[in-house]
Design an enzyme around this catalytic site. Structure first.
Site: not given
Ligand code: NAP
Length: 286
Positions: A54, A98, A121
């Site tokens: 990422k 994460q 997200d």
């Protein structure tokens, strides 16, 4: 019949290039390059790889890498304080915690501290609510990536029978909402569904996100259907998905491979969300 392969690697590359152009436009119009704050807690090797990718691809798209790493034994208060710091920092356009975090942490409580406009997200209740109501917001990256693949391959959705296998907050539920927003007739299957294969066979578009290798075989696929395999499993022979690829490819009309299907789209959509967030925060949203 042999299905057409849906090339997620190629589509993801195009999306990332488009995001890169969008970043350049934002900067040359006097704006600031988007900043992505990935937050990794602990040293889980799989999570480290995901976060590294990422970061690398965000930098490649011209974004600022504002990564933060916390030790695996960090307490809830310290982790919460970091999220609050990033939430208040104007250089941070998007925050990605994460998952999974170490078990002693309440990750839902941490995600809840991310402001909706920085929730790249798409996992906060605010963004889930906006999606459920069909209003604009940041969408979860994996299902958003599936929608982009379906669009790129001109898969017709209005009136189509769509079946989603899985109802997780991360994939299945938002996937169903996104398909519904495009006027598909959506059925959601889960672990209590009776006769999964029978329900799946109704699908013109079948999205499988159960996390069980090979749960969908050729008997569960209508000839000509579009099959999207979200599952990722690391085995002795490399990666594989939730779909029995070798059998289903003979029945389906189009299919995503694993690897090279949905996987690359997830990061591409994260970058697209980060650009969208930065534009909105800088008063340059559409
Ligand atoms: P998850 O949270 O474990 O959810 C799995 C879902 O599948 C649950 O809703 C579960 O039903 C359902 N399920 C389990 N057994 C079933 C059965 N026998 N029949 C029908 N449904 C069943 O997993 P997830 O986070 O959604 O992820 C799913 C898969 O996608 C995993 O392999 C994951 O690694 C992969 N994934 C890939 C990406 C990517 O970038 N490509 C991103 C995210 C996830 P219940 O609700 O009843 O338990």
């Amino acid at each position: 019949m042999t299905a057409r392969l849906i090339d997620g690697t190629a589509v993801a590359r195009r999306v990332r290039e488009e995001v890169g152009r969008g970043v350049q436009e934002l900067v040359s119009a006097g704006g600031t390059a988007p900043g992505l704050a990935t937050v990794l807690v602990g040293d889980d090797p799989a999570s480290e790889v995901y976060v590294r990718n990422k970061r690398r691809l965000s930098v490649e798209a011209g974004m600022q890498d504002l990564h933060r790493h916390l030790p695996g034994d960090v307490d809830q208060e310290t982790a919460a304080a970091l999220i609050d710091e990033l939430a208040a920092d104007p250089a941070v356009s998007g925050i990605l915690l994460q998952l999974p975090t170490p078990k002693h942490l309440d990750s839902d409580a941490l995600v809840a501290r991310i402001p909706a406009e920085k929730d790249v997200d798409g996992l906060t209740t605010a963004n889930a609510g906006l999606l459920a109501q069909g209003r604009p917001g940041l969408r979860p990256c994996t299902p958003a990536g599936v929608m982009t693949l379906l669009e790129e391959y001109d898969v017709p959705l209005p009136g189509a029978e769509a079946v989603v296998v899985g109802r997780s907050v991360l994939v299945g539920k938002p996937m169903a909402q996104l398909l519904l927003a495009e006027n598909a007739t959506v059925t959601v299957c889960h672990s209590r569904t009776r006769d999964l294969a029978e329900v799946c066979r109704r699908a013109d578009v079948l999205v499988v996100a159960a996390g069980i290798p090979g749960i969908v075989g050729a008997d569960a696929v209508k000839p000509g259907a579009t099959v999207i395999d979200v599952g990722i499993h690391r085995g002795e022979n490399g990666l594989r998905g939730d779909v029995e690829f070798d059998d289903v490819v003979e029945v389906a009309g189009a299919i995503t491979p694993v690897p090279g299907g949905v996987g690359p789209m997830t990061i591409a959509m994260l970058l697209a969300n980060t650009l969208t967030a930065a534009r909105a925060q800088q008063g340059r949203g559409d």
